[in-house]
Design a protein around this motif. Structure first.
Motif, PDB file in Angstrom:
ATOM      1  N   MET A 179      31.347  -8.421  44.032  1.00  0.00           N
ATOM      2  CA  MET A 179      30.958  -7.030  43.826  1.00  0.00           C
ATOM      3  C   MET A 179      31.433  -6.194  45.018  1.00  0.00           C
ATOM      4  O   MET A 179      31.179  -6.535  46.158  1.00  0.00           O
ATOM      5  CB  MET A 179      29.437  -6.952  43.695  1.00  0.00           C
ATOM      6  CG  MET A 179      28.935  -5.545  43.536  1.00  0.00           C
ATOM      7  SD  MET A 179      27.169  -5.524  43.208  1.00  0.00           S
ATOM      8  CE  MET A 179      26.579  -4.908  44.757  1.00  0.00           C
ATOM      9  N   SER A 180      32.137  -5.152  44.754  1.00  0.00           N
ATOM     10  CA  SER A 180      32.624  -4.304  45.837  1.00  0.00           C
ATOM     11  C   SER A 180      31.694  -3.109  46.038  1.00  0.00           C
ATOM     12  O   SER A 180      30.928  -2.744  45.150  1.00  0.00           O
ATOM     13  CB  SER A 180      34.049  -3.830  45.548  1.00  0.00           C
ATOM     14  OG  SER A 180      34.053  -2.915  44.481  1.00  0.00           O
ATOM     15  N   TYR A 181      31.766  -2.554  47.227  1.00  0.00           N
ATOM     16  CA  TYR A 181      30.991  -1.362  47.564  1.00  0.00           C
ATOM     17  C   TYR A 181      31.735  -0.615  48.656  1.00  0.00           C
ATOM     18  O   TYR A 181      32.683  -1.132  49.252  1.00  0.00           O
ATOM     19  CB  TYR A 181      29.566  -1.717  48.001  1.00  0.00           C
ATOM     20  CG  TYR A 181      29.475  -2.699  49.143  1.00  0.00           C
ATOM     21  CD1 TYR A 181      29.427  -2.261  50.465  1.00  0.00           C
ATOM     22  CD2 TYR A 181      29.449  -4.067  48.912  1.00  0.00           C
ATOM     23  CE1 TYR A 181      29.354  -3.161  51.513  1.00  0.00           C
ATOM     24  CE2 TYR A 181      29.365  -4.969  49.953  1.00  0.00           C
ATOM     25  CZ  TYR A 181      29.314  -4.513  51.254  1.00  0.00           C
ATOM     26  OH  TYR A 181      29.239  -5.412  52.289  1.00  0.00           O
ATOM     27  N   ARG A 182      31.296   0.600  48.915  1.00  0.00           N
ATOM     28  CA  ARG A 182      31.945   1.446  49.915  1.00  0.00           C
ATOM     29  C   ARG A 182      31.007   1.727  51.081  1.00  0.00           C
ATOM     30  O   ARG A 182      29.794   1.827  50.899  1.00  0.00           O
ATOM     31  CB  ARG A 182      32.406   2.761  49.300  1.00  0.00           C
ATOM     32  CG  ARG A 182      33.549   2.558  48.339  1.00  0.00           C
ATOM     33  CD  ARG A 182      34.061   3.852  47.777  1.00  0.00           C
ATOM     34  NE  ARG A 182      35.242   3.560  46.970  1.00  0.00           N
ATOM     35  CZ  ARG A 182      36.044   4.481  46.492  1.00  0.00           C
ATOM     36  NH1 ARG A 182      35.795   5.756  46.705  1.00  0.00           N
ATOM     37  NH2 ARG A 182      37.095   4.131  45.781  1.00  0.00           N
ATOM     38  N   ILE A 183      31.630   1.898  52.243  1.00  0.00           N
ATOM     39  CA  ILE A 183      30.900   2.269  53.452  1.00  0.00           C
ATOM     40  C   ILE A 183      31.597   3.488  54.051  1.00  0.00           C
ATOM     41  O   ILE A 183      32.823   3.502  54.201  1.00  0.00           O
ATOM     42  CB  ILE A 183      30.894   1.115  54.481  1.00  0.00           C
ATOM     43  CG1 ILE A 183      30.169  -0.105  53.908  1.00  0.00           C
ATOM     44  CG2 ILE A 183      30.231   1.572  55.786  1.00  0.00           C
ATOM     45  CD1 ILE A 183      30.229  -1.336  54.797  1.00  0.00           C
ATOM     46  N   ALA A 184      30.804   4.502  54.400  1.00  0.00           N
ATOM     47  CA  ALA A 184      31.322   5.685  55.077  1.00  0.00           C
ATOM     48  C   ALA A 184      31.108   5.511  56.579  1.00  0.00           C
ATOM     49  O   ALA A 184      30.065   5.015  57.003  1.00  0.00           O
ATOM     50  CB  ALA A 184      30.596   6.932  54.584  1.00  0.00           C
ATOM     51  N   VAL A 185      32.097   5.922  57.355  1.00  0.00           N
ATOM     52  CA  VAL A 185      32.016   5.795  58.808  1.00  0.00           C
ATOM     53  C   VAL A 185      32.290   7.157  59.437  1.00  0.00           C
ATOM     54  O   VAL A 185      33.327   7.771  59.173  1.00  0.00           O
ATOM     55  CB  VAL A 185      33.038   4.764  59.337  1.00  0.00           C
ATOM     56  CG1 VAL A 185      32.972   4.676  60.854  1.00  0.00           C
ATOM     57  CG2 VAL A 185      32.802   3.394  58.703  1.00  0.00           C
ATOM     58  N   GLY A 186      31.370   7.614  60.271  1.00  0.00           N
ATOM     59  CA  GLY A 186      31.565   8.862  61.008  1.00  0.00           C
ATOM     60  C   GLY A 186      32.371   8.594  62.259  1.00  0.00           C
ATOM     61  O   GLY A 186      31.869   7.988  63.206  1.00  0.00           O
ATOM     62  N   SER A 187      33.638   8.995  62.243  1.00  0.00           N
ATOM     63  CA  SER A 187      34.519   8.731  63.381  1.00  0.00           C
ATOM     64  C   SER A 187      35.448   9.909  63.604  1.00  0.00           C
ATOM     65  O   SER A 187      36.070  10.406  62.664  1.00  0.00           O
ATOM     66  CB  SER A 187      35.352   7.468  63.132  1.00  0.00           C
ATOM     67  OG  SER A 187      36.262   7.249  64.194  1.00  0.00           O
ATOM     68  N   GLY A 188      35.550  10.322  64.849  1.00  0.00           N
ATOM     69  CA  GLY A 188      36.448  11.418  65.183  1.00  0.00           C
ATOM     70  C   GLY A 188      37.860  10.946  65.481  1.00  0.00           C
ATOM     71  O   GLY A 188      38.819  11.688  65.298  1.00  0.00           O
ATOM     72  N   ASP A 189      37.985   9.679  65.926  1.00  0.00           N
ATOM     73  CA  ASP A 189      39.298   9.196  66.340  1.00  0.00           C
ATOM     74  C   ASP A 189      39.853   8.065  65.476  1.00  0.00           C
ATOM     75  O   ASP A 189      40.955   7.594  65.692  1.00  0.00           O
ATOM     76  CB  ASP A 189      39.260   8.750  67.799  1.00  0.00           C
ATOM     77  CG  ASP A 189      38.337   7.569  68.057  1.00  0.00           C
ATOM     78  OD1 ASP A 189      37.750   7.016  67.098  1.00  0.00           O
ATOM     79  OD2 ASP A 189      38.184   7.195  69.240  1.00  0.00           O
ATOM     80  N   GLY A 190      39.076   7.611  64.485  1.00  0.00           N
ATOM     81  CA  GLY A 190      39.540   6.540  63.615  1.00  0.00           C
ATOM     82  C   GLY A 190      39.468   5.158  64.232  1.00  0.00           C
ATOM     83  O   GLY A 190      39.904   4.189  63.630  1.00  0.00           O
ATOM     84  N   VAL A 191      38.894   5.057  65.431  1.00  0.00           N
ATOM     85  CA  VAL A 191      38.780   3.777  66.126  1.00  0.00           C
ATOM     86  C   VAL A 191      37.323   3.408  66.380  1.00  0.00           C
ATOM     87  O   VAL A 191      36.920   2.267  66.197  1.00  0.00           O
ATOM     88  CB  VAL A 191      39.558   3.810  67.472  1.00  0.00           C
ATOM     89  CG1 VAL A 191      39.385   2.500  68.233  1.00  0.00           C
ATOM     90  CG2 VAL A 191      41.027   4.113  67.239  1.00  0.00           C
ATOM     91  N   PHE A 192      36.528   4.390  66.790  1.00  0.00           N
ATOM     92  CA  PHE A 192      35.124   4.155  67.124  1.00  0.00           C
ATOM     93  C   PHE A 192      34.178   4.913  66.198  1.00  0.00           C
ATOM     94  O   PHE A 192      34.504   6.001  65.720  1.00  0.00           O
ATOM     95  CB  PHE A 192      34.841   4.580  68.570  1.00  0.00           C
ATOM     96  CG  PHE A 192      35.507   3.707  69.577  1.00  0.00           C
ATOM     97  CD1 PHE A 192      34.941   2.496  69.953  1.00  0.00           C
ATOM     98  CD2 PHE A 192      36.715   4.080  70.139  1.00  0.00           C
ATOM     99  CE1 PHE A 192      35.574   1.675  70.880  1.00  0.00           C
ATOM    100  CE2 PHE A 192      37.354   3.272  71.061  1.00  0.00           C
ATOM    101  CZ  PHE A 192      36.776   2.063  71.432  1.00  0.00           C
ATOM    102  N   VAL A 193      33.003   4.338  65.971  1.00  0.00           N
ATOM    103  CA  VAL A 193      31.921   5.034  65.280  1.00  0.00           C
ATOM    104  C   VAL A 193      31.318   5.940  66.344  1.00  0.00           C
ATOM    105  O   VAL A 193      30.638   5.466  67.254  1.00  0.00           O
ATOM    106  CB  VAL A 193      30.864   4.039  64.754  1.00  0.00           C
ATOM    107  CG1 VAL A 193      29.766   4.783  64.019  1.00  0.00           C
ATOM    108  CG2 VAL A 193      31.493   2.975  63.875  1.00  0.00           C
TER     109      VAL A 193
END
Length: 117
Positions: A1-15
């Motif tokens: 089963m797949s699912y999605r996770i949203a990540v708040g990141s300004g630089d695409g490397v760190f949360v």
């Protein structure tokens, strides 16, 4: 089963983004223990909307309503409750995106396997 996770990141490397002021959410699709970047969803911070909107977090929760969870650098209790009402788990963690995703996926895999017993 797949699912999605949203990540708040300004630089695409760190949360590293606070949920309420995140400039973008990076969306990852998870299948088993593997994950892939799907897209970036930019966020327009509109103070007037946030201040006077019936539910000030509604524009943000709607942006990620197809996700199982959101990873952010900081999140307050009001935002956590708004997300919980939409069935979205929220976690504040300050790690690289890869480490944070691996920790959450490992947690979900362990939790989900216990629920199947």
């Amino acid at each position: 089963m797949s699912y999605r996770i949203a990540v708040g990141s300004g630089d695409g490397v760190f949360v590293d983004q606070h949920f309420a002021t995140a400039l973008q959410f990076l969306i990852y699709e998870v299948n088993g223990e593997e994950y892939d970047f799907i897209e970036s969803r930019s966020n327009r911070i509109d103070c007037e909307c946030s201040e006077y909107h019936k539910n000030k977090f509604s524009p943000l929760t709607e942006k990620i309503n197809d996700c199982r969870a959101v990873l952010v650098g900081r999140i307050g209790p009001g935002a956590q409750n708004a997300l919980k009402e939409q069935g979205i788990d929220s976690y504040d963690i300050q790690e690289s995106i890869d480490v944070a995703l691996e920790k959450l996926i490992d947690y979900y895999n362990k939790t989900d396997s216990k629920l199947k017993i």
